[in-house]
Enzyme design. Structure first.
Site, mmCIF file in Angstrom:
data_model
loop_
_atom_site.group_PDB
_atom_site.id
_atom_site.type_symbol
_atom_site.label_atom_id
_atom_site.label_comp_id
_atom_site.label_asym_id
_atom_site.label_seq_id
_atom_site.Cartn_x
_atom_site.Cartn_y
_atom_site.Cartn_z
ATOM 1 N N HIS A 112 26.174 37.456 43.201
ATOM 2 C CA HIS A 112 27.172 38.228 43.964
ATOM 3 C C HIS A 112 27.992 37.271 44.822
ATOM 4 O O HIS A 112 27.478 36.280 45.317
ATOM 5 C CB HIS A 112 26.467 39.248 44.879
ATOM 6 C CG HIS A 112 27.363 40.339 45.353
ATOM 7 N ND1 HIS A 112 28.208 40.182 46.434
ATOM 8 C CD2 HIS A 112 27.602 41.567 44.860
ATOM 9 C CE1 HIS A 112 28.900 41.288 46.611
ATOM 10 N NE2 HIS A 112 28.563 42.145 45.673
ATOM 11 N N ASP A 140 24.537 46.463 40.085
ATOM 12 C CA ASP A 140 24.705 46.862 38.675
ATOM 13 C C ASP A 140 23.464 46.639 37.829
ATOM 14 O O ASP A 140 23.415 47.066 36.682
ATOM 15 C CB ASP A 140 25.885 46.083 38.068
ATOM 16 C CG ASP A 140 27.195 46.488 38.726
ATOM 17 O OD1 ASP A 140 27.876 45.599 39.291
ATOM 18 O OD2 ASP A 140 27.512 47.683 38.710
HETATM 19 C C1 SDX Z 1 30.063 43.964 41.676
HETATM 20 O O1 SDX Z 1 32.446 41.963 45.442
HETATM 21 C C2 SDX Z 1 31.755 43.027 45.463
HETATM 22 O O2 SDX Z 1 31.402 43.525 46.477
HETATM 23 C C3 SDX Z 1 31.466 43.619 44.068
HETATM 24 C C4 SDX Z 1 30.488 44.765 44.033
HETATM 25 C C5 SDX Z 1 31.057 46.004 44.691
HETATM 26 O O3 SDX Z 1 30.252 46.859 45.109
HETATM 27 O O4 SDX Z 1 32.310 46.160 44.662
HETATM 28 O O5 SDX Z 1 29.281 44.408 44.661
HETATM 29 C C6 SDX Z 1 30.198 45.159 42.578
HETATM 30 O O6 SDX Z 1 31.038 43.560 41.091
HETATM 31 C C7 SDX Z 1 28.730 43.273 41.577
HETATM 32 C C8 SDX Z 1 28.768 42.000 40.658
HETATM 33 C C9 SDX Z 1 28.660 42.448 39.208
HETATM 34 N N1 SDX Z 1 28.880 41.341 38.288
HETATM 35 C C10 SDX Z 1 27.890 40.774 37.566
HETATM 36 O O7 SDX Z 1 26.721 41.125 37.633
HETATM 37 C C11 SDX Z 1 28.340 39.704 36.575
HETATM 38 C C12 SDX Z 1 27.377 38.506 36.634
HETATM 39 N N2 SDX Z 1 27.536 37.851 37.929
HETATM 40 C C13 SDX Z 1 28.449 36.717 37.957
HETATM 41 O O8 SDX Z 1 29.469 36.680 37.037
HETATM 42 C C14 SDX Z 1 28.754 36.225 39.374
HETATM 43 O O9 SDX Z 1 27.560 36.156 40.045
HETATM 44 C C15 SDX Z 1 29.770 36.996 40.211
HETATM 45 C C16 SDX Z 1 31.060 37.190 39.497
HETATM 46 C C17 SDX Z 1 29.228 38.322 40.610
HETATM 47 C C18 SDX Z 1 30.022 36.169 41.479
HETATM 48 O O10 SDX Z 1 30.637 35.021 41.081
HETATM 49 P P1 SDX Z 1 31.064 33.885 42.157
HETATM 50 O O11 SDX Z 1 30.807 34.321 43.542
HETATM 51 O O12 SDX Z 1 32.454 33.437 41.806
HETATM 52 O O13 SDX Z 1 30.004 32.755 41.886
HETATM 53 P P2 SDX Z 1 30.214 31.600 40.839
HETATM 54 O O14 SDX Z 1 30.716 32.162 39.543
HETATM 55 O O15 SDX Z 1 30.988 30.523 41.499
HETATM 56 O O16 SDX Z 1 28.680 31.128 40.601
HETATM 57 C C19 SDX Z 1 28.058 30.175 41.465
HETATM 58 C C20 SDX Z 1 27.032 29.490 40.564
HETATM 59 C C21 SDX Z 1 27.662 28.913 39.291
HETATM 60 O O17 SDX Z 1 26.830 27.830 38.865
HETATM 61 P P3 SDX Z 1 27.302 26.305 39.278
HETATM 62 O O18 SDX Z 1 28.700 26.126 38.695
HETATM 63 O O19 SDX Z 1 27.252 26.269 40.798
HETATM 64 O O20 SDX Z 1 26.264 25.428 38.603
HETATM 65 O O21 SDX Z 1 26.067 30.457 40.119
HETATM 66 C C22 SDX Z 1 26.142 30.563 38.692
HETATM 67 C C23 SDX Z 1 27.496 30.022 38.294
HETATM 68 O O22 SDX Z 1 27.447 29.533 36.948
HETATM 69 N N3 SDX Z 1 26.034 32.004 38.393
HETATM 70 C C24 SDX Z 1 25.337 32.523 37.383
HETATM 71 C C25 SDX Z 1 25.464 33.922 37.513
HETATM 72 N N4 SDX Z 1 26.238 34.216 38.573
HETATM 73 C C26 SDX Z 1 26.594 33.026 39.119
HETATM 74 N N5 SDX Z 1 24.617 31.935 36.396
HETATM 75 C C27 SDX Z 1 24.019 32.776 35.511
HETATM 76 N N6 SDX Z 1 24.086 34.137 35.575
HETATM 77 C C28 SDX Z 1 24.802 34.729 36.548
HETATM 78 N N7 SDX Z 1 24.906 36.068 36.620
#
Ligand code: SDX
Length: 427
Positions: free
Chosen positions: A306, A363
């Site tokens: 998140h 989710d």
């Molecule tokens: C919602 O914003 C809100 O409030 C949203 C929400 C709401 O109520 O409105 O809470 C609802 O959208 C919840 C999120 C639902 N999405 C997912 O579950 C999709 C999977 N999650 C990711 O795509 C990710 O965690 C996000 C999009 C939710 C957040 O992305 P960020 O904050 O941009 O973080 P990032 O992509 O920069 O990740 C940081 C690190 C990275 O690794 P490094 O490059 O540092 O090595 O964490 C890793 C990412 O690769 N990472 C994951 C991951 N999420 C982040 N690795 C594997 N699986 C994951 N799910």
């Protein structure tokens, strides 16, 4: 605590006022940055940038705190109902019994949708994704209702808000029934708001509708948990579109499209598809954990991580508990719940996830409940939108009442410098 912050660049110091929120969040107010220094900030994804001051929802990602207008999500999920929470988010206070009943009566009075909307719905193929249908129908509502709201008139604003809260659940139900080839039905004014949603969605034309309190209570709780979440992607979209003084329905329609993405609200559908894929692949969760950590593999553990929560998403905790209760109350044994639990256990013990503070989000478990309620997977994000509607409305109303400026970010240009046009025969 200092009331100003100082930036220094090229030997010149620039001073900026500091704003402190009611929960002691500190913000450097950079409204004069470009005028003073010629510089702008650069912050892709706005990870460090506040777009507004808001009094609606407070969340602390480090401590896993979520409050709507000061009330904790745990208390509201336990003690309130969805329409009560909608009123709280939009108008700022918990309603009295008289206020809530009047609010519901006003909504009932507006809960008929122009029959011509059915012709628009009919033009979609059954295979159309429900989120695309819902965004289109919500936008089409403009054609049947005055598109701009006179925000200087509380009465006009209230009327538009009530219209949307009344008609949106009908559009949600029609979107489902279109996909299932069922006749389009209206609700029943004798029922509660969420009870009515359940009846519009699930009533079969050839059967006596029997209400199921387990289903209604589970839906009510899920809708409360999704109702607002400060400046997330879709809410920021609603505010951005509304900042141009586009109407409420148009702004909400844009929010629906933003929510659709699998990184945002579309994640609840993606989680179930992921869990079903793991089950079909023999349930080898370790293989998928490795894929999630492999930088060369685009696979992400959907429902994990998140932007703000670097601790447990408090909603996920409540939904996980509800999933166990609803499935056992309904006598549903869903093997993908066990897969979800073992994935969660592995991830919480895995250094990659620990280092990146990746926890289950809202989710991760919600789809398991929607599935148990008999809602098709493609409708899960539509249910998220139904829950988020009052939050979007509240944020839009707050932004318009404060007459905030049109949203228009700057950029850092990295393209070609000026060059002379070359005729096509000389290229
Ligand atoms: C919602 O914003 C809100 O409030 C949203 C929400 C709401 O109520 O409105 O809470 C609802 O959208 C919840 C999120 C639902 N999405 C997912 O579950 C999709 C999977 N999650 C990711 O795509 C990710 O965690 C996000 C999009 C939710 C957040 O992305 P960020 O904050 O941009 O973080 P990032 O992509 O920069 O990740 C940081 C690190 C990275 O690794 P490094 O490059 O540092 O090595 O964490 C890793 C990412 O690769 N990472 C994951 C991951 N999420 C982040 N690795 C594997 N699986 C994951 N799910």
């Amino acid at each position: 605590m200092s009331k100003t912050a100082t930036l220094e660049y090229n030997g010149v110091k620039y001073e900026f006022p500091v704003t402190v929120g009611t929960e002691n969040e500190i913000a450097m107010d950079i409204k004069t940055l470009r005028a003073q220094s010629g510089m702008i900030t650069l912050d892709p994804g706005y990870k460090n940038t506040g777009s507004c001051e808001s009094a609606i929802t407070y969340l602390d990602g480090e401590k896993g705190i979520l409050r709507y207008r000061g009330y904790t999500i745990e208390e509201l999920a336990e003690k309130a109902d969805f329409l009560e929470v909608a009123y709280l988010l939009i108008f700022g206070e918990l309603p009295t019994r008289v206020q809530l009943d009047q609010f519901h009566e006003d909504i009932k009075d507006q809960s008929v949708v122009d029959e011509d909307m059915k012709k628009i719905l009919d033009s979609f193929p059954k295979s159309a994704h429900p989120m695309g249908v819902l965004a289109s129908l919500t936008s089409a509502l403009i054609a049947f209702n005055p598109s701009s709201v006179n925000v200087t008139s509380e009465e006009d604003m209230y009327r538009a808000i009530v219209k949307l809260l009344a008609k949106f659940p009908v559009l949600v139900a029609w979107t489902l029934r279109k996909k299932e080839g069922l006749p389009l039905d209206y609700g029943d004014d004798t029922l509660g708001y969420v009870e009515n949603v359940a009846k519009m969605m699930f009533k079969k034309p050839n059967k006596e509708y029997k209400k199921n309190d387990i289903v209604i209570n589970a839906l009510d709780k899920l809708l409360i948990l999704h109702a607002d979440h400060e400046q997330n992607c879709s809410t920021s979209t609603v505010r951005m579109v509304g900042s141009s003084h586009a109407g409420l329905f148009a702004s909400i329609s844009a929010g629906i499209s933003a929510l659709w993405g699998p990184l945002h609200g579309g994640a609840n559908q993606a989680v179930i598809e992921m869990l079903e894929g793991i089950k079909a692949d023999g349930g080898d969760t370790k293989k998928y954990m490795a894929k999630a950590k492999d930088k060369n593999d685009p696979f992400r553990l959907m429902g994990f991580g998140h932007r703000v929560y670097k601790n447990f998403d408090p909603r996920a905790r409540i939904i996980k508990k509800a999933a166990d209760e609803v499935l056992s109350d309904l006598g549903v044994n869903d093997p993908i719940l066990e897969i979800a639990k073992s994935l969660e256990k592995e991830a919480l013990e895995d250094q990659y996830f620990i280092d990146r503070k990746l926890y289950p989000n809202v989710d991760f478990y919600s789809g398991i409940i929607y599935r148990a309620l008999g809602i098709p997977t493609e409708m899960f994000t539509v249910m998220f939108a139904l829950g988020r509607l009052p939050g979007w409305i509240a944020q839009w109303r707050e932004m318009r009442l404060k007459d905030e400026p049109i949203g228009r970010p700057r950029q850092v240009y990295i393209g070609e410098n000026q060059r002379t046009f070359v005729d096509i025969d000389q290229r």
